[in-house]
Enzyme design. Structure first.
Site, short mmCIF file in Angstrom:
data_model
loop_
_atom_site.label_atom_id
_atom_site.label_comp_id
_atom_site.label_asym_id
_atom_site.label_seq_id
_atom_site.Cartn_x
_atom_site.Cartn_y
_atom_site.Cartn_z
N ASP A 183 9.46 2.51 1.34
CA ASP A 183 8.27 3.08 1.61
C ASP A 183 8.50 2.90 3.10
O ASP A 183 7.83 1.80 3.69
CB ASP A 183 6.99 2.72 1.05
CG ASP A 183 6.04 3.37 1.51
OD1 ASP A 183 5.89 3.93 2.65
OD2 ASP A 183 4.78 3.28 1.05
N PHE B 73 0.74 -1.21 0.00
CA PHE B 73 0.21 -0.24 0.12
C PHE B 73 0.93 1.25 -0.08
O PHE B 73 1.89 1.33 1.05
CB PHE B 73 -0.81 -0.10 1.16
CG PHE B 73 -1.96 1.27 1.07
CD1 PHE B 73 -3.02 1.36 0.36
CD2 PHE B 73 -1.52 2.27 2.05
CE1 PHE B 73 -3.71 2.36 0.46
CE2 PHE B 73 -2.35 3.45 1.94
CZ PHE B 73 -3.61 3.46 1.19
N LYS C 228 3.20 9.48 8.45
CA LYS C 228 2.70 9.07 9.68
C LYS C 228 3.34 9.69 10.93
O LYS C 228 3.15 10.87 11.37
CB LYS C 228 2.51 7.71 9.78
CG LYS C 228 1.28 7.01 8.64
CD LYS C 228 1.36 5.66 8.63
CE LYS C 228 0.15 5.17 7.77
NZ LYS C 228 -1.13 5.71 7.91
#
Length: 393
Positions: free
Chosen positions: A220, A135, A249
């Site tokens: 990532d 994702f 995040k």
């Protein structure tokens, strides 16, 4: 679990898109790991805003940094520099251990991955290899990289020249990567796929393969970053260096902030005017990021995350119905022996613990790094209790 008031449901339906459905809990306040809903029910937040609230809710250092900064200087756009942005970029450079590191600030993981995608075009090549189950975001470029068909299908056609291969499968990578490939992008641990860790040596083999063909290697680290796995970014255990790191995040300590970091003198760089974002790296979010890093370092929270990883794996693995406990640090996936993860997550919420079921067989937890041993042990007891309640065991 406290039901959402009818008035809240009505308001949501009247004003919000339904892409999230209607949330079952309406949170109104938080302190540390404890959050309170509109019915005054308290929960221990073991999801942390999906690995975002790295220091929990209303941490004094974050509150002070944000309050001080907003009273001094708010938004300035990127026509101008500001001290907190420069200081955060310097700190991120130090965290990589590479003085060639250069930072581009944005607001989210999707934006960070869009930046990496765009940067890869500066190689003169367009082919990209990503992994199934990954994702990378929901904007059109990031969605093209994402290896989850259910998220991709409604929005085709997506970007061309992107091939997905099974995560952790080096032979498949060797078949897919060539000198015509611009970049390979992988998560050090698949987060949304259920906290899936690759085989030992996988990241190091990817580095070797990319070097062989002159391909950019992008990690990532949106979920694994900011000390969550016991290291700053989540790939350090294999002693490799990517060409690009993407972050979001936890980097903002709960505020919207993302970053793309390039490493190495041969990695392409954006020239003036080639890329940008209005809010990226704004003074307030940057101040929060600096405060979060300072607390993580001062309180040795990365070492604590590794210690809690061991405790969670030992204790939860012993619970009947648990097939596997995987992950690193405080990014943990609990694989079940059946497809009842969503029911289990709902039962845990009813019992006062917030977790996530990224798929039917997995519970994901990503509590703030300030979680205590007592809170970890409360969760373990609550998890065992909820398992019995859901499975009638």
């Amino acid at each position: 679990m406290s039901p959402v008031k009818k008035s809240t449901v009505t308001t949501w339906n009247d004003v919000m898109q339904l892409n999230y459905g209607v949330p079952e809990i309406n949170l109104v306040s938080g302190k540390g790991l404890v959050v309170t809903d509109s019915e005054k029910k308290k929960y221990l937040d073991f999801l942390g805003g999906i690995a975002t609230n790295i220091l929990g809710h209303a941490h004094p250092a974050i509150v002070k940094a944000v309050s001080t900064q907003v009273a001094k200087l708010g938004h300035v756009s990127n026509f101008y520099s500001h001290p907190s942005g420069l200081a955060l970029a310097k700190k991120l450079q130090e965290m990589t251990g590479d003085n060639t590191a250069r930072v581009f600030f944005c607001n989210s993981g999707a934006e960070a991955n869009e930046a990496a995608l765009k940067l890869s075009r500066k190689t003169g090549k367009t082919r990209i290899v990503a992994t199934t189950g990954a994702f990378h975001g929901r904007t059109m470029g990031a969605l093209s990289l994402t290896g989850q068909e259910s998220k991709r299908a409604p929005f085709r056609p997506l970007l061309k020249d992107i091939k997905h291969v099974p995560f952790g499968d080096i032979p498949a990578m060797y078949k897919a990567v060539s000198k015509k490939t611009a970049m390979v992008i992988v998560e050090p641990i698949l987060g949304e796929a259920g906290v899936v860790t690759p085989p030992d040596g996988y990241l190091k083999q990817l580095r070797s393969l990319c070097d062989q063909h002159g391909v950019l290697l992008v990690f990532d680290c949106v979920q694994t970053g900011m000390g969550r796995t016991g290291n700053w970014f989540g790939y350090e255990h294999e002693n490799v260096r990517p060409d690009v790191i993407t972050l979001a995040k936890g980097i903002g300590g709960g505020l919207p902030l993302g970053a793309m970091i390039t490493l190495g003198s041969k990695t392409p760089q954006f020239a003036p005017g080639e890329h940008g974002t209005t809010f990226g790296g704004n003074p307030i979010a940057a101040a929060a990021g600096l405060a979060a890093i300072s607390v993580i370092e001062k309180n040795r929270l990365m070492a604590q995350a590794k210690s809690f990883e061991k405790r969670l794996k030992i204790k939860i693995s012993a619970i009947r119905g648990v097939r596997e406990v995987r992950g690193r640090g405080l990014l943990i996936g609990i694989a079940l022996d059946g497809e009842y993860a969503k029911e289990l997550a709902a039962q845990l919420a009813k019992n006062g613990f917030l977790v996530n079921a990224p798929n039917l067989e997995t519970i994901r937890i990503a509590p703030a790094l300030i979680v205590t041993k007592a809170q970890i042990d409360k969760f373990i007891v609550a998890f065992a209790k909820a398992m019995k309640e859901v499975t009638n065991g």
